[in-house]
Design a protein around this motif. Structure first.
Motif, PDB file in Angstrom:
ATOM      1  N   UNK A 204       0.826  -1.209   0.000  1.00 37.46           N
ATOM      2  CA  UNK A 204       0.000   0.000   0.000  1.00 37.46           C
ATOM      3  C   UNK A 204       0.857   1.255   0.000  1.00 37.46           C
ATOM      4  N   UNK A 205       1.945   1.237   0.784  1.00 35.58           N
ATOM      5  CA  UNK A 205       2.844   2.389   0.834  1.00 35.58           C
ATOM      6  C   UNK A 205       3.433   2.671  -0.540  1.00 35.58           C
ATOM      7  N   UNK A 206       3.891   1.624  -1.220  1.00 35.74           N
ATOM      8  CA  UNK A 206       4.518   1.802  -2.528  1.00 35.74           C
ATOM      9  C   UNK A 206       3.494   2.274  -3.562  1.00 35.74           C
ATOM     10  N   UNK A 207       2.322   1.659  -3.569  1.00 33.85           N
ATOM     11  CA  UNK A 207       1.325   2.035  -4.565  1.00 33.85           C
ATOM     12  C   UNK A 207       0.787   3.448  -4.325  1.00 33.85           C
ATOM     13  N   UNK A 208       0.672   3.845  -3.059  1.00 33.43           N
ATOM     14  CA  UNK A 208       0.247   5.216  -2.782  1.00 33.43           C
ATOM     15  C   UNK A 208       1.312   6.210  -3.236  1.00 33.43           C
ATOM     16  N   UNK A 209       2.580   5.913  -2.953  1.00 26.66           N
ATOM     17  CA  UNK A 209       3.665   6.804  -3.380  1.00 26.66           C
ATOM     18  C   UNK A 209       3.705   6.915  -4.893  1.00 26.66           C
ATOM     19  N   UNK A 210       3.358   5.829  -5.585  1.00 27.48           N
ATOM     20  CA  UNK A 210       3.366   5.844  -7.047  1.00 27.48           C
ATOM     21  C   UNK A 210       2.378   6.862  -7.603  1.00 27.48           C
ATOM     22  N   UNK A 211       1.325   7.157  -6.873  1.00 31.75           N
ATOM     23  CA  UNK A 211       0.349   8.157  -7.316  1.00 31.75           C
ATOM     24  C   UNK A 211       0.969   9.544  -7.391  1.00 31.75           C
ATOM     25  N   UNK A 212       2.008   9.758  -6.610  1.00 34.63           N
ATOM     26  CA  UNK A 212       2.625  11.086  -6.530  1.00 34.63           C
ATOM     27  C   UNK A 212       4.069  11.066  -7.030  1.00 34.63           C
ATOM     28  N   UNK A 213       4.376  10.098  -7.897  1.00 33.29           N
ATOM     29  CA  UNK A 213       5.754   9.928  -8.352  1.00 33.29           C
ATOM     30  C   UNK A 213       6.327  11.201  -8.964  1.00 33.29           C
ATOM     31  N   UNK A 214       5.520  11.912  -9.744  1.00 32.03           N
ATOM     32  CA  UNK A 214       6.002  13.138 -10.370  1.00 32.03           C
ATOM     33  C   UNK A 214       6.410  14.176  -9.356  1.00 32.03           C
ATOM     34  N   UNK A 215       5.625  14.329  -8.303  1.00 30.31           N
ATOM     35  CA  UNK A 215       5.953  15.289  -7.248  1.00 30.31           C
ATOM     36  C   UNK A 215       7.192  14.855  -6.474  1.00 30.31           C
ATOM     37  N   UNK A 216       7.340  13.545  -6.276  1.00 26.90           N
ATOM     38  CA  UNK A 216       8.490  13.047  -5.547  1.00 26.90           C
ATOM     39  C   UNK A 216       9.782  13.250  -6.343  1.00 26.90           C
ATOM     40  N   UNK A 217       9.698  13.135  -7.664  1.00 28.81           N
ATOM     41  CA  UNK A 217      10.892  13.342  -8.493  1.00 28.81           C
ATOM     42  C   UNK A 217      11.435  14.760  -8.362  1.00 28.81           C
ATOM     43  N   UNK A 218      10.583  15.706  -7.977  1.00 29.04           N
ATOM     44  CA  UNK A 218      11.025  17.097  -7.811  1.00 29.04           C
ATOM     45  C   UNK A 218      12.056  17.233  -6.701  1.00 29.04           C
ATOM     46  N   UNK A 219      12.179  16.218  -5.842  1.00 27.25           N
ATOM     47  CA  UNK A 219      13.158  16.267  -4.754  1.00 27.25           C
ATOM     48  C   UNK A 219      14.584  16.370  -5.274  1.00 27.25           C
ATOM     49  N   UNK A 220      14.803  15.966  -6.525  1.00 31.78           N
ATOM     50  CA  UNK A 220      16.147  16.023  -7.118  1.00 31.78           C
ATOM     51  C   UNK A 220      16.721  17.432  -7.085  1.00 31.78           C
ATOM     52  N   UNK A 221      15.875  18.429  -7.242  1.00 31.17           N
ATOM     53  CA  UNK A 221      16.350  19.816  -7.305  1.00 31.17           C
ATOM     54  C   UNK A 221      16.181  20.565  -5.983  1.00 31.17           C
ATOM     55  N   UNK A 222      15.843  19.853  -4.911  1.00 34.17           N
ATOM     56  CA  UNK A 222      15.621  20.485  -3.609  1.00 34.17           C
ATOM     57  C   UNK A 222      16.848  20.372  -2.717  1.00 34.17           C
ATOM     58  N   UNK A 223      16.862  21.152  -1.642  1.00 32.03           N
ATOM     59  CA  UNK A 223      17.863  20.983  -0.596  1.00 32.03           C
ATOM     60  C   UNK A 223      17.622  19.643   0.092  1.00 32.03           C
ATOM     61  N   UNK A 224      18.617  19.174   0.829  1.00 28.33           N
ATOM     62  CA  UNK A 224      18.468  17.892   1.518  1.00 28.33           C
ATOM     63  C   UNK A 224      17.290  17.913   2.485  1.00 28.33           C
ATOM     64  N   UNK A 225      17.128  19.014   3.210  1.00 26.84           N
ATOM     65  CA  UNK A 225      16.032  19.111   4.179  1.00 26.84           C
ATOM     66  C   UNK A 225      14.680  19.133   3.485  1.00 26.84           C
ATOM     67  N   UNK A 226      14.567  19.873   2.405  1.00 27.33           N
ATOM     68  CA  UNK A 226      13.300  19.951   1.690  1.00 27.33           C
ATOM     69  C   UNK A 226      12.963  18.634   1.000  1.00 27.33           C
ATOM     70  N   UNK A 227      13.982  17.946   0.491  1.00 25.59           N
ATOM     71  CA  UNK A 227      13.756  16.648  -0.147  1.00 25.59           C
ATOM     72  C   UNK A 227      13.242  15.644   0.875  1.00 25.59           C
ATOM     73  N   UNK A 228      13.846  15.633   2.056  1.00 25.21           N
ATOM     74  CA  UNK A 228      13.385  14.721   3.105  1.00 25.21           C
ATOM     75  C   UNK A 228      11.961  15.047   3.519  1.00 25.21           C
ATOM     76  N   UNK A 229      11.643  16.340   3.615  1.00 23.37           N
ATOM     77  CA  UNK A 229      10.285  16.747   3.979  1.00 23.37           C
ATOM     78  C   UNK A 229       9.282  16.308   2.925  1.00 23.37           C
ATOM     79  N   UNK A 230       9.641  16.434   1.643  1.00 23.09           N
ATOM     80  CA  UNK A 230       8.738  16.021   0.575  1.00 23.09           C
ATOM     81  C   UNK A 230       8.485  14.510   0.636  1.00 23.09           C
ATOM     82  N   UNK A 231       9.544  13.734   0.839  1.00 26.96           N
ATOM     83  CA  UNK A 231       9.406  12.281   0.873  1.00 26.96           C
ATOM     84  C   UNK A 231       8.578  11.821   2.067  1.00 26.96           C
TER      85      UNK A 231
END
Length: 305
Positions: free
Chosen positions: A187-214
């Motif tokens: 369930x965790x993986x499939x739910x995260x898959x719904x927001x995969x595009x938003x999660x990919x944005x972590x690549x351009x974030x600071x470490x703290x912001x990327x962790x917060x997004x995830x």
């Protein structure tokens, strides 16, 4: 077979190919990772332009090469220097201890990889939550082999590209069960898959912001976010707090005793910015950490439940 795209370059730091990208392999049977008889590393991935297979080699001590096949070949080749640690900067790392100084000197080519594929790393990390590594790798192998896409290019053995977010979401419940994945992780993986595009944005974030997004995602905590940061974001400081073994490994390596997570964080504070590097160097040095007499995480076969 001639590659669709290729790039040769001289890295700005000494780089050991296998030490750097080996952490991306999920077990010996990983359908998305292989080595050939020449020692080159083959890896599949998904880029914004499509799937790709890459072959990474080290023709000389100070030279690296990436060849790629598939619609995402150009993007994969462009990413290859970062994948092999081009962004990793150990210049301000101070070993401080003879053990780490020796490990750092003996492993000058250990770089922190940066795949820039957040959801790809996240899917594997979720499967590794709260289970032993061998069990997680078996689940990964089964699911990627069945639901992944055949890899393009002349791979040394049949390989698959990790499923897309939509393909992860489409896996039926009985297939998760058959692969040994409990409903919570599925369930965790499939739910995260719904927001995969938003999660990919972590690549351009600071470490703290990327962790917060995830960690906004249900079922994704600090441990999972750190595992993703280590591989997808090339974060040399990302520490897998909450790991079943890590605190005691660090404790015995650096202080000769068991440690809690809080004690580990206090012990590693002098290496802020490079705490994951410290863990990698301890592993490369062959430090055994805690003696193997303590309790081990038990195998839970979810297929039998």
């Amino acid at each position: 077979m001639i590659a669709d795209e290729a790039l040769s370059w001289r890295p700005r730091h000494p780089t050991d190919l296998l030490q750097t990208v080996g952490v991306l392999r999920r077990g010996g049977g990983d359908p998305a990772f292989a080595r050939d008889s020449a020692g080159a590393v083959w890896r599949t991935t998904r880029t914004a332009d499509g799937i790709a297979t890459i072959r990474l080699s080290q023709p000389s001590r100070d030279g690296l090469r990436c060849e790629a096949w598939g619609p995402g070949a150009a993007a994969a080749v462009a990413q290859a220097p970062e994948l092999l640690g081009e962004r990793d900067d150990p210049s301000e790392f101070d070993p401080r201890l003879p053990l780490l100084d020796d490990a750092h000197r003996r492993n000058p080519g250990l770089r922190i990889a940066r795949s820039a594929q957040v959801f790809e790393a996240l899917a594997a990390a979720i499967l590794e939550q709260k289970v032993i590594t061998l069990q997680a790798h078996d689940s990964w192998r089964r699911l990627v082999a069945e639901f992944g896409t055949p890899a393009p290019g002349p791979t040394p053995r049949p390989m698959r590209v990790v499923p897309s977010a939509d393909e992860w979401r489409a896996i039926p419940s009985w297939k998760w069960h058959r692969a040994g994945v409990d409903p919570r992780r599925a369930s965790t993986l499939q739910n995260a898959a719904r927001y995969a595009g938003r999660l990919e944005e972590a690549v351009s974030m600071s470490a703290a912001d990327a962790a917060a997004r995830l960690t906004l995602m249900p079922g994704i905590g600090a441990w999972t976010a750190a595992e993703v940061a280590q591989r997808a974001l090339g974060d040399a400081d990302a520490l897998s707090v909450g790991d079943y073994h890590l605190a005691n490994f660090v404790g015995h390596a650096l202080a000769g005793r068991d440690m809690t997570d809080d004690e580990m964080l206090e012990t590693l504070a002098p290496w802020a910015g490079h705490r994951y590097r410290v863990v990698r160097l301890l592993g490369a040095a062959g430090v055994r950490g805690r003696p193997r007499r303590g309790p081990k995480m038990s195998l839970v076969d979810h297929r039998a439940i």
